[in-house]
Scaffold this active site. Structure first.
Site, PDB file in Angstrom:
ATOM      1  N   ASP A   1       1.118  11.239  18.105  1.00 24.13           N
ATOM      2  CA  ASP A   1       0.609  12.605  18.265  1.00 24.13           C
ATOM      3  C   ASP A   1      -0.504  12.917  17.272  1.00 24.13           C
TER       4      ASP A   1
ATOM      5  N   GLY B   1      -9.905   5.727   4.608  1.00 20.11           N
ATOM      6  CA  GLY B   1     -10.870   4.658   4.916  1.00 20.11           C
ATOM      7  C   GLY B   1     -10.152   3.330   5.131  1.00 20.11           C
TER       8      GLY B   1
ATOM      9  N   GLU C   1       0.777   4.170  10.377  1.00 20.09           N
ATOM     10  CA  GLU C   1      -0.703   4.252  10.433  1.00 20.09           C
ATOM     11  C   GLU C   1      -1.152   5.460  11.245  1.00 20.09           C
TER      12      GLU C   1
ATOM     13  N   PHE D   1       0.852  -1.190   0.000  1.00 27.31           N
ATOM     14  CA  PHE D   1       0.000   0.000   0.000  1.00 27.31           C
ATOM     15  C   PHE D   1       0.885   1.236   0.000  1.00 27.31           C
ATOM     16  N   GLY D   2       0.809   2.023  -1.035  1.00 30.89           N
ATOM     17  CA  GLY D   2       1.688   3.185  -1.143  1.00 30.89           C
ATOM     18  C   GLY D   2       0.960   4.494  -0.938  1.00 30.89           C
TER      19      GLY D   2
HETATM   20  P1  TGC Z   1      -9.272  15.624   6.397  1.00 34.08           P
HETATM   21  O1  TGC Z   1      -9.738  16.870   5.694  1.00 34.08           O
HETATM   22  O2  TGC Z   1      -9.447  15.498   7.856  1.00 34.08           O
HETATM   23  O3  TGC Z   1      -9.977  14.340   5.715  1.00 34.08           O
HETATM   24  C1  TGC Z   1     -10.070  14.187   4.308  1.00 34.08           C
HETATM   25  C2  TGC Z   1     -11.286  13.309   4.034  1.00 34.08           C
HETATM   26  O4  TGC Z   1     -11.109  12.013   4.608  1.00 34.08           O
HETATM   27  C3  TGC Z   1     -12.127  11.730   5.589  1.00 34.08           C
HETATM   28  N1  TGC Z   1     -11.474  11.016   6.693  1.00 34.08           N
HETATM   29  C4  TGC Z   1     -11.586   9.700   6.896  1.00 34.08           C
HETATM   30  N2  TGC Z   1     -12.315   8.764   6.270  1.00 34.08           N
HETATM   31  C5  TGC Z   1     -12.209   7.492   6.719  1.00 34.08           C
HETATM   32  N3  TGC Z   1     -11.413   7.132   7.736  1.00 34.08           N
HETATM   33  C6  TGC Z   1     -10.648   8.037   8.381  1.00 34.08           C
HETATM   34  N4  TGC Z   1      -9.826   7.651   9.375  1.00 34.08           N
HETATM   35  C7  TGC Z   1     -10.721   9.391   7.977  1.00 34.08           C
HETATM   36  N5  TGC Z   1     -10.122  10.539   8.381  1.00 34.08           N
HETATM   37  C8  TGC Z   1     -10.590  11.517   7.592  1.00 34.08           C
HETATM   38  C9  TGC Z   1     -12.654  13.094   5.987  1.00 34.08           C
HETATM   39  O5  TGC Z   1     -13.979  13.007   6.466  1.00 34.08           O
HETATM   40  C10 TGC Z   1     -12.578  13.853   4.660  1.00 34.08           C
HETATM   41  O6  TGC Z   1     -13.648  13.391   3.846  1.00 34.08           O
HETATM   42  P2  TGC Z   1     -14.330  14.387   2.767  1.00 34.08           P
HETATM   43  O7  TGC Z   1     -15.500  13.610   2.231  1.00 34.08           O
HETATM   44  O8  TGC Z   1     -14.715  15.625   3.538  1.00 34.08           O
HETATM   45  O9  TGC Z   1     -13.297  14.671   1.734  1.00 34.08           O
HETATM   46  O10 TGC Z   1      -7.747  15.391   5.953  1.00 34.08           O
HETATM   47  P3  TGC Z   1      -6.432  16.171   6.351  1.00 34.08           P
HETATM   48  O11 TGC Z   1      -5.647  16.409   5.102  1.00 34.08           O
HETATM   49  O12 TGC Z   1      -6.756  17.368   7.198  1.00 34.08           O
HETATM   50  O13 TGC Z   1      -5.600  15.089   7.214  1.00 34.08           O
HETATM   51  C11 TGC Z   1      -6.084  14.618   8.404  1.00 34.08           C
HETATM   52  C12 TGC Z   1      -5.074  13.638   9.081  1.00 34.08           C
HETATM   53  C13 TGC Z   1      -3.803  14.354   9.501  1.00 34.08           C
HETATM   54  C14 TGC Z   1      -5.764  13.115  10.317  1.00 34.08           C
HETATM   55  C15 TGC Z   1      -4.763  12.460   8.170  1.00 34.08           C
HETATM   56  O14 TGC Z   1      -4.247  12.838   7.006  1.00 34.08           O
HETATM   57  C16 TGC Z   1      -3.921  11.386   8.802  1.00 34.08           C
HETATM   58  O15 TGC Z   1      -4.496  10.460   9.360  1.00 34.08           O
HETATM   59  N6  TGC Z   1      -2.544  11.434   8.734  1.00 34.08           N
HETATM   60  C17 TGC Z   1      -1.708  10.322   9.140  1.00 34.08           C
HETATM   61  C18 TGC Z   1      -1.197   9.610   7.905  1.00 34.08           C
HETATM   62  C19 TGC Z   1      -1.146   8.122   8.076  1.00 34.08           C
HETATM   63  O16 TGC Z   1      -1.745   7.533   8.950  1.00 34.08           O
HETATM   64  N7  TGC Z   1      -0.443   7.478   7.180  1.00 34.08           N
HETATM   65  C20 TGC Z   1      -0.372   6.033   7.199  1.00 34.08           C
HETATM   66  C21 TGC Z   1       0.302   5.500   5.951  1.00 34.08           C
HETATM   67  S1  TGC Z   1      -0.006   3.787   5.678  1.00 34.08           S
HETATM   68  C22 TGC Z   1       0.871   2.996   6.863  1.00 34.08           C
HETATM   69  O17 TGC Z   1       1.450   3.551   7.719  1.00 34.08           O
HETATM   70  C23 TGC Z   1       0.862   1.537   6.765  1.00 34.08           C
HETATM   71  S2  TGC Z   1       1.804   0.715   7.926  1.00 34.08           S
HETATM   72  C24 TGC Z   1       1.344  -0.826   7.521  1.00 34.08           C
HETATM   73  C25 TGC Z   1       1.805  -1.899   8.383  1.00 34.08           C
HETATM   74  O18 TGC Z   1       2.957  -2.356   8.172  1.00 34.08           O
HETATM   75  O19 TGC Z   1       1.007  -2.395   9.238  1.00 34.08           O
HETATM   76  P1  FAD Z   2       6.409  13.020   9.883  1.00 30.98           P
HETATM   77  O1  FAD Z   2       5.041  13.200   9.325  1.00 30.98           O
HETATM   78  O2  FAD Z   2       7.512  13.810   9.282  1.00 30.98           O
HETATM   79  O3  FAD Z   2       6.330  13.321  11.446  1.00 30.98           O
HETATM   80  C1  FAD Z   2       7.503  13.551  12.245  1.00 30.98           C
HETATM   81  C2  FAD Z   2       7.036  14.021  13.630  1.00 30.98           C
HETATM   82  O4  FAD Z   2       6.289  15.245  13.502  1.00 30.98           O
HETATM   83  C3  FAD Z   2       6.100  13.009  14.305  1.00 30.98           C
HETATM   84  O5  FAD Z   2       6.374  12.943  15.673  1.00 30.98           O
HETATM   85  C4  FAD Z   2       4.725  13.602  14.085  1.00 30.98           C
HETATM   86  O6  FAD Z   2       3.783  13.219  15.081  1.00 30.98           O
HETATM   87  C5  FAD Z   2       5.033  15.084  14.153  1.00 30.98           C
HETATM   88  N1  FAD Z   2       4.012  15.887  13.449  1.00 30.98           N
HETATM   89  C6  FAD Z   2       3.719  15.900  12.124  1.00 30.98           C
HETATM   90  N2  FAD Z   2       2.693  16.730  11.864  1.00 30.98           N
HETATM   91  C7  FAD Z   2       2.320  17.256  13.058  1.00 30.98           C
HETATM   92  C8  FAD Z   2       1.292  18.159  13.469  1.00 30.98           C
HETATM   93  N3  FAD Z   2       0.427  18.686  12.607  1.00 30.98           N
HETATM   94  N4  FAD Z   2       1.219  18.470  14.788  1.00 30.98           N
HETATM   95  C9  FAD Z   2       2.063  17.924  15.689  1.00 30.98           C
HETATM   96  N5  FAD Z   2       3.040  17.041  15.372  1.00 30.98           N
HETATM   97  C10 FAD Z   2       3.161  16.720  14.074  1.00 30.98           C
HETATM   98  N6  FAD Z   2       3.367   4.134   4.802  1.00 30.98           N
HETATM   99  C11 FAD Z   2       2.629   3.640   3.767  1.00 30.98           C
HETATM  100  O7  FAD Z   2       2.036   4.389   2.984  1.00 30.98           O
HETATM  101  N7  FAD Z   2       2.548   2.290   3.560  1.00 30.98           N
HETATM  102  C12 FAD Z   2       3.173   1.395   4.355  1.00 30.98           C
HETATM  103  O8  FAD Z   2       3.053   0.181   4.151  1.00 30.98           O
HETATM  104  C13 FAD Z   2       3.968   1.880   5.435  1.00 30.98           C
HETATM  105  N8  FAD Z   2       4.687   1.018   6.217  1.00 30.98           N
HETATM  106  C14 FAD Z   2       5.563   1.512   7.149  1.00 30.98           C
HETATM  107  C15 FAD Z   2       6.441   0.649   7.802  1.00 30.98           C
HETATM  108  C16 FAD Z   2       7.358   1.148   8.713  1.00 30.98           C
HETATM  109  C17 FAD Z   2       8.325   0.226   9.370  1.00 30.98           C
HETATM  110  C18 FAD Z   2       7.373   2.544   9.011  1.00 30.98           C
HETATM  111  C19 FAD Z   2       8.343   3.090  10.011  1.00 30.98           C
HETATM  112  C20 FAD Z   2       6.526   3.395   8.351  1.00 30.98           C
HETATM  113  C21 FAD Z   2       5.623   2.912   7.405  1.00 30.98           C
HETATM  114  N9  FAD Z   2       4.792   3.768   6.665  1.00 30.98           N
HETATM  115  C22 FAD Z   2       4.029   3.292   5.627  1.00 30.98           C
HETATM  116  C23 FAD Z   2       4.922   5.221   6.827  1.00 30.98           C
HETATM  117  C24 FAD Z   2       4.241   5.778   8.069  1.00 30.98           C
HETATM  118  O9  FAD Z   2       2.856   5.811   7.910  1.00 30.98           O
HETATM  119  C25 FAD Z   2       4.816   7.178   8.324  1.00 30.98           C
HETATM  120  O10 FAD Z   2       6.130   7.002   8.797  1.00 30.98           O
HETATM  121  C26 FAD Z   2       3.977   7.966   9.320  1.00 30.98           C
HETATM  122  O11 FAD Z   2       2.706   8.274   8.780  1.00 30.98           O
HETATM  123  C27 FAD Z   2       4.678   9.269   9.750  1.00 30.98           C
HETATM  124  O12 FAD Z   2       5.186   9.963   8.664  1.00 30.98           O
HETATM  125  P2  FAD Z   2       6.724  10.456   8.688  1.00 30.98           P
HETATM  126  O13 FAD Z   2       7.583   9.304   9.023  1.00 30.98           O
HETATM  127  O14 FAD Z   2       6.970  11.168   7.395  1.00 30.98           O
HETATM  128  O15 FAD Z   2       6.803  11.475   9.890  1.00 30.98           O
END
Ligand code: TGC
Ligand code: FAD
Length: 392
Positions: A375, A245, A371, A136-137
């Site tokens: 914070d 989602g 995920e 998942f990218g």
């Molecule tokens: P925002 O304006 O709040 O939301 C945009 C649209 O999305 C809807 N929404 C959601 N829908 C479903 N589930 C959720 N959890 C949702 N959160 C928000 C929202 O209602 C809105 O919908 P619409 O219809 O109005 O367009 O978006 P924002 O740009 O302000 O960002 C909000 C924020 C910071 C919370 C969000 O971007 C976020 O969660 N950031 C963290 C990024 C993250 O979690 N990345 C994960 C990457 S994948 C990964 O890490 C896989 S690890 C895999 C593994 O090895 O297990």
């Molecule tokens: P940053 O976003 O740069 O954050 C750095 C610090 O700043 C954090 O402490 C954060 O909390 C803080 N910060 C950022 N914004 C704010 C704010 N607004 N207010 C206060 N504090 C803030 N991603 C995928 O898409 N697919 C995957 O399969 C996947 N697998 C992963 C596997 C591993 C082992 C790891 C380590 C990461 C993976 N990720 C994946 C990426 C992961 O989701 C990101 O690392 C994570 O979302 C944080 O992004 P970042 O590392 O760029 O940190």
């Protein structure tokens, strides 16, 4: 030969809240883990290698897409079953649970929820059986917590699109057959598309040197003018709510999963403290050790209740993203704190691979970041209760 003596802590008799089917699913997953994963996981983690030979077995216990309907090869199970399977896998290693989370929640879920019928039929059965693996990218080098800013994009070329950009930190990338990629179209809207290994210009370099999730393969996704057929674009979603989602589903699984790591650390610390003699008595007999153990089981019990209730709400379609964020954050924090305390109870032995503690602790440093960071989830809760966005 390594012996896995794990018994899960159930201080409030929460087993009574589970159905016979839930317990069967748990026992099956646990038996598989004890027999096949526990004996080899430390070696694989030390070598920084994902144990690919486990894939068919994880599929067999329903680890890939447990909630996807049976007609597409999924388990057709409820959300609590999904949580239980993630908990049993992560009880052993977060990296193994990661592979299952990504496959089920981040690859199969979007194909099922946003894909065309052709896409569902083409990919889901093979993903469920593990014949095909996915990644998942979403995250990019310059856009982690703020995925809305992504620069990966595609341009319309008639029957296909041309994809450019890069994703980093992608679990399963080095061996995945397909990638669910989130990219902007020419209008700037975020769309999801399936990119297949072998498409020209698509590469997946592995990320080396991790101290965490060493038994999980992590890599980049690089798109250099990749020609992707238009039929690979998800027709049924547009915007950031698509990938978010998927995250709601995966974060829910992590809330259960990370608690598995906590339960394993507690179980190990309890056993060790009753066996280890210092000053002529078991260290479990010292008040300071009891304080640690009593606090651990209290926090585990609170978190178990939270994820169970979340599962009930999710089964009823009522769990909100903010409730899921709270549980993901709480379970990971609980697990990290318990891993650190359990490490102390094991003394010097706690830093060795003879026990799972240090591996859990290191793994959880990724789980607390991916995920959505600790914070970010706190800010999601803050926004939910106040109505005020403190992200920007
Ligand atoms: P925002 O304006 O709040 O939301 C945009 C649209 O999305 C809807 N929404 C959601 N829908 C479903 N589930 C959720 N959890 C949702 N959160 C928000 C929202 O209602 C809105 O919908 P619409 O219809 O109005 O367009 O978006 P924002 O740009 O302000 O960002 C909000 C924020 C910071 C919370 C969000 O971007 C976020 O969660 N950031 C963290 C990024 C993250 O979690 N990345 C994960 C990457 S994948 C990964 O890490 C896989 S690890 C895999 C593994 O090895 O297990
Ligand atoms: P940053 O976003 O740069 O954050 C750095 C610090 O700043 C954090 O402490 C954060 O909390 C803080 N910060 C950022 N914004 C704010 C704010 N607004 N207010 C206060 N504090 C803030 N991603 C995928 O898409 N697919 C995957 O399969 C996947 N697998 C992963 C596997 C591993 C082992 C790891 C380590 C990461 C993976 N990720 C994946 C990426 C992961 O989701 C990101 O690392 C994570 O979302 C944080 O992004 P970042 O590392 O760029 O940190």
């Amino acid at each position: 030969m390594y012996k896995d003596d794990y018994q899960h802590p159930d201080y409030y008799q929460l087993d009574e809240l589970l159905t016979d089917e839930h317990k069967l699913i748990r026992d099956t997953a646990r038996a598989f883990v004890k027999k096949n994963i526990s004996p080899i996981i430390e070696d694989y983690a030390q070598r920084a290698e994902f144990p690919k030979h486990l894939i068919p077995g994880i599929a067999e216990i329903g680890g890939f897409g447990p909630t996807i309907p049976v007609e597409y090869g999924g388990g057709g199970l409820d959300q609590i079953s999904y949580g239980i399977i993630m908990q049993e896998l992560e009880r052993c290693d977060s990296g193994i649970r990661s592979t299952a989370s990504v496959q089920g929640s981040l690859v199969m879920y979007p194909i099922y929820s946003y894909g065309s019928e052709e896409q569902r039929k083409k990919y889901l059965p093979k993903l469920a059986s593990g014949e095909m693996m996915g990644c998942f990218g979403l995250t990019e080098p310059d856009f982690g917590s703020n995925p809305a800013g992504m620069i990966t994009n595609f341009k319309d070329k008639g029957d296909h699109v041309i994809l450019n950009g890069a994703k980093m930190w992608i679990s399963n990338a080095p061996f995945a057959d397909i990638a669910v990629v989130w990219a902007k179209d020419e209008a700037g809207d975020i769309r999801g598309l399936v990119v297949e290994r072998g498409m020209e210009g698509f590469t997946t370099p592995e990320t080396h040197g991790k101290w965490s999730l060493r038994a999980s393969a992590t890599g980049e996704l690089v798109f250099d003018n990749v020609k992707v057929p238009k039929e690979n674009i998800f027709p049924n979603v547009k915007g950031l709510k698509g990938p978010l989602g998927c995250l709601s589903s995966a974060r829910y699984g992590i809330a259960w999963g990370a608690l598995g790591a906590a339960m394993d650390c507690y179980d190990s610390a309890l056993r060790y403290s009753k066996q280890r003699i210092q000053f002529d008595k078991p260290i479990a007999g010292f008040q300071l050790t009891q304080k640690k153990l009593a606090e651990m089981i209290t926090e585990i019990t609170k978190a178990q209740l939270m994820v169970w209730r979340l599962g009930v709400l999710k089964n009823e379609g009522r769990a909100t993203p903010a409730q899921i964020s709270m549980a993901k954050r709480n379970s990971v924090e609980t697990a990290l704190n318990i891993a650190r305390e359990a490490r102390q109870i094991h003394g010097g032995m706690g830093i060795t691979g003879e026990y799972s503690i240090m591996r859990h602790m290191m793994n959880l440093e990724s789980v607390v970041t991916y995920e959505g960071t600790h914070d970010i989830h706190l800010l999601i809760t803050g926004m939910d209760v106040t109505g005020i966005n403190a992200f920007k």
